[in-house]
Design a protein around this motif. Structure first.
Motif, PDB file in Angstrom:
ATOM      1  N   PRO A  98     -75.196  37.898  46.209  1.00  0.00           N
ATOM      2  CA  PRO A  98     -75.972  36.991  46.846  1.00  0.00           C
ATOM      3  C   PRO A  98     -76.871  36.205  46.155  1.00  0.00           C
ATOM      4  O   PRO A  98     -77.125  34.997  46.220  1.00  0.00           O
ATOM      5  N   GLU A  99     -77.900  36.952  45.637  1.00  0.00           N
ATOM      6  CA  GLU A  99     -79.115  36.487  44.875  1.00  0.00           C
ATOM      7  C   GLU A  99     -78.825  35.376  43.764  1.00  0.00           C
ATOM      8  O   GLU A  99     -79.667  34.521  43.766  1.00  0.00           O
ATOM      9  N   ARG A 120     -75.746  33.896  43.276  1.00  0.00           N
ATOM     10  CA  ARG A 120     -74.303  33.442  43.309  1.00  0.00           C
ATOM     11  C   ARG A 120     -74.486  32.102  42.839  1.00  0.00           C
ATOM     12  O   ARG A 120     -75.177  31.391  43.112  1.00  0.00           O
ATOM     13  N   PRO A 125     -77.251  26.434  40.208  1.00  0.00           N
ATOM     14  CA  PRO A 125     -76.640  25.850  41.346  1.00  0.00           C
ATOM     15  C   PRO A 125     -77.536  25.011  42.105  1.00  0.00           C
ATOM     16  O   PRO A 125     -77.136  24.117  42.827  1.00  0.00           O
ATOM     17  N   GLN A 126     -79.027  25.403  42.305  1.00  0.00           N
ATOM     18  CA  GLN A 126     -79.756  24.576  43.249  1.00  0.00           C
ATOM     19  C   GLN A 126     -80.054  23.258  42.542  1.00  0.00           C
ATOM     20  O   GLN A 126     -80.169  22.350  43.379  1.00  0.00           O
ATOM     21  N   ALA A 127     -79.792  23.229  41.190  1.00  0.00           N
ATOM     22  CA  ALA A 127     -80.011  21.847  40.531  1.00  0.00           C
ATOM     23  C   ALA A 127     -78.746  21.074  40.338  1.00  0.00           C
ATOM     24  O   ALA A 127     -78.902  19.893  40.031  1.00  0.00           O
ATOM     25  N   GLN A 128     -77.781  21.989  40.590  1.00  0.00           N
ATOM     26  CA  GLN A 128     -76.379  21.344  40.219  1.00  0.00           C
ATOM     27  C   GLN A 128     -76.319  20.796  38.808  1.00  0.00           C
ATOM     28  O   GLN A 128     -75.635  19.685  38.788  1.00  0.00           O
ATOM     29  N   ASP A 129     -76.817  21.262  37.841  1.00  0.00           N
ATOM     30  CA  ASP A 129     -76.973  20.643  36.592  1.00  0.00           C
ATOM     31  C   ASP A 129     -76.946  21.969  35.598  1.00  0.00           C
ATOM     32  O   ASP A 129     -77.482  23.116  35.914  1.00  0.00           O
ATOM     33  N   MET A 171     -78.473  23.398  31.677  1.00  0.00           N
ATOM     34  CA  MET A 171     -79.489  23.023  30.589  1.00  0.00           C
ATOM     35  C   MET A 171     -79.215  24.160  29.460  1.00  0.00           C
ATOM     36  O   MET A 171     -78.762  25.159  29.784  1.00  0.00           O
ATOM     37  N   GLN A 215     -71.555  32.119  52.400  1.00  0.00           N
ATOM     38  CA  GLN A 215     -72.630  32.537  52.112  1.00  0.00           C
ATOM     39  C   GLN A 215     -73.821  31.912  53.038  1.00  0.00           C
ATOM     40  O   GLN A 215     -73.687  31.075  53.754  1.00  0.00           O
ATOM     41  N   TYR A 252     -67.501  22.263  48.440  1.00  0.00           N
ATOM     42  CA  TYR A 252     -68.458  23.039  48.980  1.00  0.00           C
ATOM     43  C   TYR A 252     -69.438  22.273  49.977  1.00  0.00           C
ATOM     44  O   TYR A 252     -69.390  20.877  50.010  1.00  0.00           O
ATOM     45  N   SER A 257     -75.317  19.460  51.409  1.00  0.00           N
ATOM     46  CA  SER A 257     -74.548  18.831  50.555  1.00  0.00           C
ATOM     47  C   SER A 257     -73.222  19.130  51.279  1.00  0.00           C
ATOM     48  O   SER A 257     -72.951  20.089  51.951  1.00  0.00           O
ATOM     49  N   TYR A 285     -69.268  18.252  49.650  1.00  0.00           N
ATOM     50  CA  TYR A 285     -68.614  17.459  48.557  1.00  0.00           C
ATOM     51  C   TYR A 285     -67.265  18.213  48.100  1.00  0.00           C
ATOM     52  O   TYR A 285     -67.253  19.269  48.183  1.00  0.00           O
ATOM     53  N   HIS A 340     -73.843  14.935  47.176  1.00  0.00           N
ATOM     54  CA  HIS A 340     -74.186  16.130  46.477  1.00  0.00           C
ATOM     55  C   HIS A 340     -75.415  15.652  45.605  1.00  0.00           C
ATOM     56  O   HIS A 340     -75.736  14.450  45.600  1.00  0.00           O
ATOM     57  N   TYR A 341     -76.089  16.665  44.985  1.00  0.00           N
ATOM     58  CA  TYR A 341     -77.270  16.504  44.212  1.00  0.00           C
ATOM     59  C   TYR A 341     -76.970  15.859  42.874  1.00  0.00           C
ATOM     60  O   TYR A 341     -76.302  16.396  42.220  1.00  0.00           O
ATOM     61  N   LEU A 390     -83.964  18.320  33.541  1.00  0.00           N
ATOM     62  CA  LEU A 390     -84.549  18.873  34.942  1.00  0.00           C
ATOM     63  C   LEU A 390     -86.000  19.525  34.546  1.00  0.00           C
ATOM     64  O   LEU A 390     -86.347  20.093  33.999  1.00  0.00           O
ATOM     65  N   ALA A 439     -89.201  24.600  43.419  1.00  0.00           N
ATOM     66  CA  ALA A 439     -88.250  24.827  42.774  1.00  0.00           C
ATOM     67  C   ALA A 439     -86.898  24.875  43.850  1.00  0.00           C
ATOM     68  O   ALA A 439     -85.635  25.229  43.461  1.00  0.00           O
ATOM     69  N   GLU A 489     -83.943  23.562  46.603  1.00  0.00           N
ATOM     70  CA  GLU A 489     -82.923  22.588  46.472  1.00  0.00           C
ATOM     71  C   GLU A 489     -83.244  21.390  47.076  1.00  0.00           C
ATOM     72  O   GLU A 489     -83.876  21.248  48.171  1.00  0.00           O
ATOM     73  N   LYS A 512     -80.783  36.229  51.622  1.00  0.00           N
ATOM     74  CA  LYS A 512     -79.423  35.813  51.305  1.00  0.00           C
ATOM     75  C   LYS A 512     -78.472  36.829  51.298  1.00  0.00           C
ATOM     76  O   LYS A 512     -78.418  38.001  51.207  1.00  0.00           O
TER      77      LYS A 512
END
Lengths: 248, 348
Positions: free
Chosen positions: A79-80, A82, A98-102, A104, B26, B64, B89, B91, B106-107, B113, B131, B133, B347
Motif C-alpha cells: 500500500p505505501e 503501490r 504515481p503521484q506525478a504520473q510521470d 524521471m 486502494q 483508474y 482523476s 481516466y 488525469h495529471y 518534475l 509533494a 498529488e 494507506k
C-alpha cells in the motif's frame, strides 16, 4: 598390513579429492558462478523486509528481467508504495512516480541512495551480474559455510569505476553459488555483507531464494529479500522494457 | 465545464460496471489539524479526507479513478463548503508500446518534475503538502516513445474559461548524464509558452528550465527561468536542494494559488526555495522547506517532522512560520505568524 593399506588408500583418495578441488582455478570458479547466474530471462515476485533497530517495514514487488539483468522492470504492490515502478535499461534507471504520473531518470548522487529505503542502492541494481568482466580473482582457502564445502574467493576490481573495489565471496563449489559476500571500498572499508540462503534448483540453475544484506556503514540496519516465486528462461514480452510500459 | 466533467465521469464510470469484479481497490485516509496564530488569537482548521482509488488493468487498457470526500472543519469549514466530493482523476489509458493514449481527468505534466516548472499546467501549490498529488485536467494526452532515449508528449484540454483548447508538445531526449527537452505550450488565447529544459550531473544534480511566454501575435513576451541543484551528504542521510525562479511579468499570468486559502501567491519576480532533508532511515524524516521572496525579503519556513508508525501509517508534524512585514507576501496577515499542524495518514 591390511589396515595400513586401507589407511593409505583412504589418504590417497582424500588427497586426490582435495587436489581436484584446489586444481579448480579462481577464474574457472568465477566463470562457473557467472554461468549459473546467466539466465536469458527471469520473472519473480518478492518480499523485502527492511529492518532498522527494532522496527521493520515490508515491501512487496514483482519484476521481470532479460539479458542477465541488463533490462529489468519492477513494480511495487504494497500500500505505501503501490504504483511506484522502476525500469532499468543498461546503465540507466528510470522511476515512475504515481503521484506525478510521470517518470524521471535517476542520476548522479541519487544512485547511491538505498532503493525504497533499503540497504540495496540503485547502483547495486545497475551493476552487471557477470563478475569475470570486472574482477581479477584468487582462491584464498577452503572453508565450510552453513555445513557446505566452500571456497573463499577474493576479487579485486580491474577498473577503478566499479562500485565495490574488493569482493570476498564464499562459494559453494557444488552449486557454484555465492553463499556469503563481503563488499569493500578501495580504502578497505567494509561496505556491505550479504548472505544467500535457501538455494533451490530452478530450471537447471541453483538460485538462492533468500538474501540478507547488511549495510556496514549504517548501524543496526539490514534488508531481507525473499523470492515468493521465481521463473527463469521463460518467454518475456520485450515491450515490458519501454518507457511507455513504465507509465501504463 | 462542470457539466462536461459530470458527463465524462458518468461515461467512464458506466464502463466500470461490468468490470466491478476485477477492480483493485486502494484507500487513503488523511486527518489534518491546524492551529493558526494571528495576532493574539488562535484559530483552528481541520480536514478529514478519505480517498478511494479504483484500478482495473488489462494487458493494454487501464482504468483508474481517484475519488475523495473532504470535510473541512473550523475556520476552513467556514470558507469551504463541506462535505466536498473531489474527483482528482478518472481516466482510461491505452498502452501499446511505443504509444500511450489517455483520456479523462488525469495529471498532465510538461517539462521537468520540479517545483518551479515554467511549463506546468496546474499552478496550484499547497505549501504544507509540496509533494502532494495534484488534481487532473479533463482532456486527452498522447505519449510516444519510439526509442528508449526519446519521448514525445502531446495533449489537448478544453479550456474552462473560454471556448479555446489548451494544447502542447514536449520532446524529451535522454543522454548519459543528461536529459534535454523542448516544449511548446498554449494554455489559452494569448497564453503561449515555448522553451527548453535540462537535467544533468555536474558534481551536483542540476535542473534548469527557460521559457518565454508570449501572446498570439508574439508582440509581448517575457522570460521565465528556473534553476535548481540537489545533492546528498553524509552517506545519503542528508539531502539538500535549492531552486531559483525568475519570471519577469506576473500581472496577467495566473499566479500560484494556495489550495483552500483565499489569495494567490508567488506573484513576485524572483524566489528562492531551499530544502534540507534529514532521513537517517525509512521511518523517520525531518525537513525544512523555505521560500524566500527576493523582492520584499519575506520568508516562509516550513519545518516538518514525520514518522512512519507502521506499514502504511504515517504521522507528521509541521509548523510553518513567516518572517516579513505586514505588506509582504509571506506575512502574518496572509499566513498567520505561525501554524501548528498535525497530519495522520493511513494507506490500505
Amino acid at each position: 598390513m591390511g589396515k595400513i593399506r586401507t589407511l593409505a588408500l583412504s589418504l590417497i583418495v582424500t588427497l586426490g579429492l582435495i587436489g581436484n578441488l584446489l586444481a579448480l582455478t579462481a577464474d574457472e570458479l568465477v566463470r562457473r558462478i557467472d554461468a549459473n547466474q546467466d539466465v536469458s530471462s527471469q520473472k519473480f515476485s518478492a518480499k523485502m523486509v527492511i529492518t532498522k533497530r527494532n522496527r521493520s517495514l515490508t515491501k512487496v514487488f514483482n519484476g521481470v528481467g532479460v539479458k542477465a539483468g541488463e533490462k529489468s522492470y519492477m513494480a511495487f504492490t504494497n500500500p505505501e508504495d503501490r504504483g511506484v515502478k522502476y525500469l532499468k535499461l543498461g546503465d540507466e534507471l528510470h522511476i515512475y512516480l504515481p503521484q506525478a504520473q510521470d517518470s524521471m531518470k535517476i542520476a548522479g548522487h541519487m544512485l547511491r541512495q538505498g532503493m525504497m529505503g533499503s540497504d540495496i542502492s540503485y547502483e547495486d541494481m545497475l551493476a552487471k551480474d557477470a563478475l569475470q568482466d570486472d574482477y581479477e580473482s584468487a582462491i584464498i582457502k577452503e572453508t565450510n559455510f552453513m555445513g557446505r564445502s566452500c571456497l573463499l574467493l577474493r576479487m579485486t576490481a580491474k577498473k577503478p569505476d566499479v562500485t565495490y573495489y574488493i569482493r570476498e565471496a564464499i562459494v559453494d563449489t557444488q552449486w557454484n553459488v555465492v553463499l556469503q559476500a563481503r563488499l569493500f571500498a578501495k580504502s578497505g572499508r567494509l561496505m556491505k555483507e550479504m548472505v544467500f540462503e535457501d538455494v533451490r534448483t530452478i530450471g537447471n540453475k541453483f538460485i538462492a531464494m533468500r538474501m540478507t544484506i547488511q549495510d556496514s556503514t549504517k548501524k543496526d540496519s539490514k534488508t531481507e529479500i525473499q523470492f515468493l516465486s521465481l521463473e527463469v528462461n521463460i518467454p518475456v514480452d520485450p515491450t515490458l522494457f519501454t518507457l511507455s510500459n513504465l507509465s501504463r | 465545464m462542470i457539466r462536461n466533467s459530470r458527463l465524462l465521469v458518468t461515461i467512464l464510470l458506466s464502463l466500470l460496471a461490468p468490470l466491478s469484479a476485477e477492480i483493485e481497490w486502494q484507500g487513503k485516509f488523511t486527518h489534518d489539524s491546524s492551529l493558526i496564530r494571528k495576532g493574539d488569537s488562535w484559530s483552528y482548521s481541520g480536514l478529514l479526507l478519505s480517498r478511494v482509488n479504483m484500478t482495473h488493468q488489462s494487458e493494454t487498457w487501464r482504468f483508474y479513478s481517484d475519488f475523495g470526500i473532504a470535510q473541512y472543519l473550523g475556520e476552513a469549514g467556514k470558507i469551504v463548503p463541506s462535505p466536498l466530493v473531489d474527483i482528482k482523476s478518472v481516466y482510461v489509458r491505452w498502452t501499446s508500446p511505443p504509444v500511450q493514449f489517455s483520456v479523462g481527468r488525469h495529471y498532465i505534466n510538461l517539462g521537468l518534475l520540479s517545483l518551479f516548472n515554467p511549463f506546468e499546467l496546474d499552478s496550484s501549490l499547497v505549501f504544507n503538502d509540496l509533494a502532494g498529488e495534484k488534481k487532473g485536467l479533463d482532456g486527452c494526452s498522447l505519449d510516444f516513445s519510439p526509442l528508449s532515449h526519446v519521448k514525445f508528449r502531446t495533449f489537448l484540454v478544453p479550456n474552462s474559461d473560454s471556448a479555446a483548447i489548451a494544447c502542447g508538445l514536449d520532446s524529451r531526449f535522454y543522454f548519459p548524464n543528461l536529459t534535454l527537452g523542448m516544449v511548446y505550450l498554449r494554455e489559452r488565447m494569448d497564453g503561449n509558452s515555448a522553451g527548453l529544459y535540462s537535467q544533468f550531473d555536474l558534481l551536483l544534480n542540476w535542473k534548469t528550465s527557460i521559457a518565454f511566454h508570449f501572446d498570439d501575435d508574439a508582440n509581448e513576451y517575457y522570460p521565465d527561468f528556473s534553476a535548481g541543484v540537489d545533492y546528498s551528504f553524509f552517506n545519503r542521510t542528508v539531502l539538500f536542494q535549492c531552486h531559483y525562479k525568475f519570471e519577469e511579468k506576473q500581472d496577467s499570468n495566473p499566479a500560484y494559488q494556495m489550495q483552500g486559502v483565499n489569495g494567490a501567491f508567488l506573484k513576485g519576480e524572483q524566489y528562492l526555495y531551499v530544502q534540507l532533508m534529514l532521513s537517517p532511515d525509512e521511518f523517520f524524516n525531518a525537513q525544512l522547506d523555505c521560500f524566500y521572496n527576493l523582492e520584499d525579503g519575506s520568508l516562509l519556513f516550513i519545518p516538518t517532522v514525520a514518522n512512519l508508525l507502521a506499514n502504511g501509517l504515517k504521522l507528521a508534524f509541521y509548523c510553518p512560520w513567516t518572517i516579513g512585514d505586514e505588506s509582504a507576501e509571506f506575512s502574518e496577515k496572509n499566513f498567520g505568524l505561525f501554524t501548528l499542524n498535525l497530519r495522520l495518514e493511513a494507506k490500505i
